[in-house]
Design a protein around this motif. Structure first.
Motif, short mmCIF file in Angstrom:
data_model
loop_
_atom_site.label_atom_id
_atom_site.label_comp_id
_atom_site.label_asym_id
_atom_site.label_seq_id
_atom_site.Cartn_x
_atom_site.Cartn_y
_atom_site.Cartn_z
N VAL A 581 -2.99 3.19 12.85
CA VAL A 581 -2.83 2.55 11.54
C VAL A 581 -1.36 2.47 11.16
CG1 VAL A 581 -3.25 2.85 9.06
CG2 VAL A 581 -5.12 3.17 10.69
N GLN A 582 -0.63 3.56 11.37
CA GLN A 582 0.79 3.60 11.03
C GLN A 582 1.61 2.62 11.86
OE1 GLN A 582 1.30 7.80 11.64
NE2 GLN A 582 1.08 8.29 9.46
N ALA A 583 1.12 2.31 13.05
CA ALA A 583 1.83 1.35 13.91
C ALA A 583 1.59 -0.09 13.47
CB ALA A 583 1.38 1.53 15.36
N ASP A 584 0.59 -0.31 12.65
CA ASP A 584 0.28 -1.64 12.12
C ASP A 584 0.87 -1.73 10.71
OD1 ASP A 584 -0.81 -3.96 11.08
OD2 ASP A 584 -2.81 -3.61 11.87
N SER A 585 2.09 -2.25 10.59
CA SER A 585 2.84 -2.16 9.34
C SER A 585 2.13 -2.84 8.18
CB SER A 585 4.24 -2.78 9.51
OG SER A 585 4.15 -4.14 9.92
N VAL A 586 1.50 -3.98 8.41
CA VAL A 586 0.82 -4.69 7.32
C VAL A 586 -0.38 -3.88 6.83
CG1 VAL A 586 -0.47 -6.76 6.70
CG2 VAL A 586 1.59 -6.95 8.11
N PHE A 587 -1.23 -3.47 7.75
CA PHE A 587 -2.42 -2.72 7.36
C PHE A 587 -2.03 -1.36 6.76
CE2 PHE A 587 -6.08 0.01 7.85
CZ PHE A 587 -7.12 -0.82 7.48
N TYR A 588 -1.00 -0.72 7.34
CA TYR A 588 -0.59 0.60 6.85
C TYR A 588 -0.11 0.51 5.40
CZ TYR A 588 1.76 5.16 6.78
OH TYR A 588 2.15 6.45 6.47
N GLY A 589 0.62 -0.57 5.08
CA GLY A 589 1.06 -0.75 3.70
C GLY A 589 -0.11 -0.86 2.73
N GLU A 590 -1.14 -1.63 3.13
CA GLU A 590 -2.33 -1.75 2.30
C GLU A 590 -3.06 -0.42 2.19
OE1 GLU A 590 -3.35 -4.35 0.59
OE2 GLU A 590 -1.71 -5.63 1.23
N TRP A 591 -3.14 0.31 3.31
CA TRP A 591 -3.84 1.59 3.32
C TRP A 591 -3.14 2.60 2.42
CZ3 TRP A 591 -2.50 6.57 4.96
CH2 TRP A 591 -3.56 7.47 5.10
N GLN A 592 -1.80 2.62 2.46
CA GLN A 592 -1.07 3.55 1.60
C GLN A 592 -1.30 3.26 0.13
OE1 GLN A 592 2.97 3.13 3.35
NE2 GLN A 592 2.90 5.33 3.57
N ARG A 593 -1.39 1.99 -0.24
CA ARG A 593 -1.64 1.63 -1.63
C ARG A 593 -2.99 2.17 -2.08
NH1 ARG A 593 -1.98 -4.19 -2.53
NH2 ARG A 593 -2.02 -3.57 -4.73
N ARG A 594 -4.01 2.08 -1.22
CA ARG A 594 -5.33 2.60 -1.59
C ARG A 594 -5.33 4.12 -1.64
NH1 ARG A 594 -4.80 -2.81 -0.54
NH2 ARG A 594 -6.67 -3.93 -1.20
N GLU A 595 -4.56 4.75 -0.77
CA GLU A 595 -4.45 6.20 -0.82
C GLU A 595 -3.84 6.65 -2.15
OE1 GLU A 595 -4.82 9.04 1.89
OE2 GLU A 595 -6.48 7.62 1.82
N SER A 596 -2.90 5.86 -2.65
CA SER A 596 -2.20 6.21 -3.88
C SER A 596 -2.98 5.85 -5.13
CB SER A 596 -0.83 5.51 -3.93
OG SER A 596 -0.02 5.94 -2.86
N ASP A 597 -3.87 4.87 -5.02
CA ASP A 597 -4.62 4.44 -6.21
C ASP A 597 -6.07 4.18 -5.83
OD1 ASP A 597 -5.67 3.38 -8.48
OD2 ASP A 597 -4.09 1.90 -8.81
N PRO A 598 -6.97 5.11 -6.14
CA PRO A 598 -8.37 4.95 -5.75
C PRO A 598 -9.09 3.83 -6.47
CG PRO A 598 -8.14 6.82 -7.21
CD PRO A 598 -6.75 6.34 -6.92
N ASP A 599 -8.45 3.25 -7.51
CA ASP A 599 -9.10 2.20 -8.26
C ASP A 599 -8.89 0.81 -7.64
OD1 ASP A 599 -10.08 3.98 -10.11
OD2 ASP A 599 -8.31 3.85 -11.38
N LEU A 600 -8.04 0.72 -6.62
CA LEU A 600 -7.88 -0.55 -5.93
C LEU A 600 -9.11 -0.81 -5.07
CD1 LEU A 600 -4.13 -0.36 -4.81
CD2 LEU A 600 -5.09 -1.69 -6.69
N GLY A 601 -9.34 -2.07 -4.75
CA GLY A 601 -10.50 -2.42 -3.95
C GLY A 601 -10.31 -2.11 -2.47
N VAL A 602 -11.26 -2.60 -1.67
CA VAL A 602 -11.21 -2.35 -0.23
C VAL A 602 -10.17 -3.27 0.43
CG1 VAL A 602 -13.59 -1.56 -0.10
CG2 VAL A 602 -13.10 -4.00 0.14
N ILE A 603 -9.78 -2.90 1.64
CA ILE A 603 -8.82 -3.70 2.41
C ILE A 603 -9.60 -4.75 3.20
CG2 ILE A 603 -7.00 -3.66 4.15
CD1 ILE A 603 -6.59 -0.70 3.53
#
Length: 662
Positions: A581-603
């Motif tokens: 996941v960390q090697a995939d910069s686009v997906f990792y950025g989206e994943w980090q946002r969801r980790e930081s805010d549980p109220d965001l939707g799914v990726i």
């Protein structure tokens, strides 16, 4: 006995676990002050919630009270009202804390000045805060980002070279133009005034003829002992010497430590790094001698204030600002990741809820005269709409200016910059604004949080018997019974949020709050969301549901097992997947946002690179798609469908091995 026959011993244990924690005489309403109840695992053994689950429970409870989002979430969550605090006296016991706050301003200004000198076109991090800790006559400073403290690398010294490195650091300044950049006029003047006031008052501590705070200021005492002592950057992940030695040994009295935390490359609130240094050092309360304080430029957010209060319950002499700012999930997320001992302790949840039942605070401009109708709450304070709260979360200013007999308002360039012959005389603040003339940047109108409930909606409708009915139907995967139970209680006035909460008490699938809410909503409304696509009508009876759940013993099977495992955050499989996941910069950025805010939707699945998708598809031979999708913040059904469409059906490892052996 009837209950056992209907859902089995395991599910009964889980139901009892869900109800016994709330048996307080009000069986259908949980007090926010109660610790979040533990769940029973499918094997009927007690399994406490993980730190993340505890944090999510606390997050949900906080947002029932602080249910407005300000500045699109950038300014945090809070209620509809807030306290406005006005300049006050820090004499009579608060001198050390105020001097520590002054040092935080100066260290912050120094790192900003060094960044300005680099003339970089793009700022590497958006640094907002520096906090200081006074402990055992030495000072520690931390910032939200490690890079800010690493800027002081060239100032490190063992103290034996006669260099006054700390004076050099806080003698480094950002230009007034840089300080005022992107700030409204009133905010720009406020910041410049605060920095210069901190500088002047710090210098006046060391007047050789008439110093400020000659006694009773432990921060000043520590600074006076700085000569010949180390100035060091200390990574608490890998300290040069044991942290306990640095924080307790007499050789380091007067030392200055700039704290980094190499295990986390992203933002971590500065207060949390200082608390983590204290925790990892293993220092006991008995080993803390003299005044102990944590203070910064800004007041702590709700989570940091609750954590400081938790530490204060052990280190009883710890002084901090008890008036919190607003609430940020990012702060709580970092706390559960790096200090799970705090989040897992019911005392912390109680601290969070106690503070959330009150109001956040912000500071008036230093130039604003306290209004006559302000209450005295360890300084003047009144209540106002939260939309009028200051955007910048400074601690409350003092009610005095500082002046010396010298003309210079800057530290000179000699080696001993902080020492002066000038005499310090306090000067009362000359207020030139009234409360109504406070023109500092305001938060503005907040928006009601999407998943929050008002306090009035907290009243429960479903009876204990109805609750048991719903949970049995859910655990049995009984579509008809579940549909009937949801609709019956919804028609009686129960909200879908209440029904969701009832289900979450016995669910152990680690599905998100949003996912379970959607599940309940489908049964209440009879809609799957695909009526148009499937050319069907709402209310159809063949709504498909999850395959997970408790084995109730109704069906016998001669299967030897699927061979699939559930991927968890503790498993080796997740660590390997996370690296991909960390090697995939686009997906990792989206994943980090969801980790930081549980109220965001799914990726969306489309955010996943082909390489990452292929790896996830390959892992289906070992791990369930539902568990991987949950960890990746993706929708299970969409993920499964896309993986099958692109890579074909998965086979469990057990089946694959059996085929290879035949």
């Amino acid at each position: 006995m009837t209950l056992q026959h209907s859902i089995g011993n395991q599910a009964v244990a889980r139901l009892h676990a869900a109800t016994s924690a709330r048996d307080t005489g009000l069986p259908v309403q949980r007090s926010p002050l109660d610790p979040a109840p533990v769940q029973r695992s499918p094997d009927a053994d007690l399994k406490p919630k993980s730190a993340r689950q505890q944090a999510l429970s606390t997050h949900k409870a906080v947002k029932e009270h602080w249910d407005h989002s300000y500045g699109g979430g950038n300014q945090g969550n809070g209620p509809e009202e807030a306290h406005k605090r006005f300049s006050r006296s820090y004499r009579g016991g608060d001198e050390a804390a105020q001097t520590l706050s002054h040092q935080a301003f100066l260290v912050y200004d120094a790192q900003a000045g060094l960044r300005e000198q680099e003339e970089s076109e793009e700022e590497s991090v958006n640094e907002r805060e520096v906090q200081g800790m006074l402990i055992n006559n030495r000072l520690l400073f931390a910032s939200n980002f490690n890079e800010s403290m690493e800027l002081f690398e060239d100032y490190q010294t063992d103290g034996k070279d006669g260099r006054d490195a700390y004076s050099e650091i806080i003698g480094t300044h950002q230009s007034d133009q840089g300080r005022e950049a992107n700030l409204p006029n009133a905010d720009a003047r406020e910041y410049v005034d605060r920095v210069k006031r901190a500088e002047l008052k710090t210098k006046s501590l060391f007047s050789k003829t008439k110093p400020r705070n000659p006694t009773g200021d432990a921060t000043a005492d520590a600074l006076r002992k700085r000569h010949g002592k180390p100035v060091m950057i200390v990574d608490i992940s890998d300290p040069p010497k044991p942290l306990k030695h640095l924080l307790t040994h007499e050789d380091y009295i007067g030392a200055i430590f700039f704290i980094t935390f190499g295990e986390e490359k992203k933002l971590v609130h500065a207060e949390q790094k200082l608390m983590l240094a204290l925790h990892r050092s293993g220092v006991t309360p008995e080993e803390v001698r003299g005044p102990h304080a944590i203070m910064g430029r800004y007041r702590g957010c709700l989570c940091c204030t609750a954590a400081l209060k938790y530490y204060q319950s052990r280190f009883t002499g710890l002084q901090f600002d008890p008036n919190p700012g607003f609430y940020y999930w990012t702060s709580l997320a970092n706390l559960y990741k790096h200090q799970d001992h705090v989040v897992n302790d019911p005392k912390f949840h109680e601290n969070m809820m106690e503070l959330a039942r009150g109001l956040p605070s912000s500071s008036a401009l230093s130039r604003v005269e306290p209004p006559a109708n302000a209450e005295d709450r360890h300084g003047p304070q009144l209540t106002e709409p939260a939309s009028s709260a200051a955007r910048r979360g400074y601690r409350t200013s003092s009610d005095t200016e500082g002046e010396t007999e010298t003309d210079s308002d800057r530290m000179d360039t000699d080696s001993d910059r902080m020492d002066t012959d000038g005499e310090y005389e306090p000067k009362p603040r000359a207020y030139d604004l009234t409360y109504t003339e406070d023109s500092a940047g305001k938060l503005g109108k907040g928006s009601k949080a999407q998943n929050s409930r008002s306090r009035a909606r907290a009243t429960r409708i479903v009876s204990p018997e109805g609750k048991e009915e719903i949970q049995i139907a859910y655990l049995n995967n009984d579509t008809e019974a579940e549909t009937n139970a949801y609709r019956k209680w919804h028609e009686k006035g129960a909200s879908q949020a209440e029904l969701r909460d009832i289900v979450m008490e016995v669910d152990v699938s680690d599905r998100s709050e949003t996912a379970i809410y959607s599940h309940v909503s489908r049964y209440v409304t009879g809609r799957t969301g695909h009526e148009k696509r499937d050319n069907t009508e709402a209310g159809r009876q063949d709504i498909k549901r999850r395959k997970t759940g408790v084995n109730t013993g109704k069906k016998e099977s001669d299967s030897t097992g699927t061979g699939w495992q559930k991927m968890t955050r503790d498993s080796d499989g997740w660590q390997l997947l996370l690296a991909r996941v960390q090697a995939d910069s686009v997906f990792y950025g989206e994943w980090q946002r969801r980790e930081s805010d549980p109220d965001l939707g799914v990726i969306p699945f489309s955010k996943m690179s082909p390489e990452l998708a292929q790896y996830v598809a390959d892992q289906r031979s070992t791990y369930t798609v539902s568990s991987m999708a949950g960890l990746l913040h993706m929708q299970e059904k969409t993920t499964r469908t896309n993986l099958v469409k692109t890579y074909g059906q998965a086979k469990p490892l057990a089946a694959t091995s059996a085929q290879g052996a035949s």
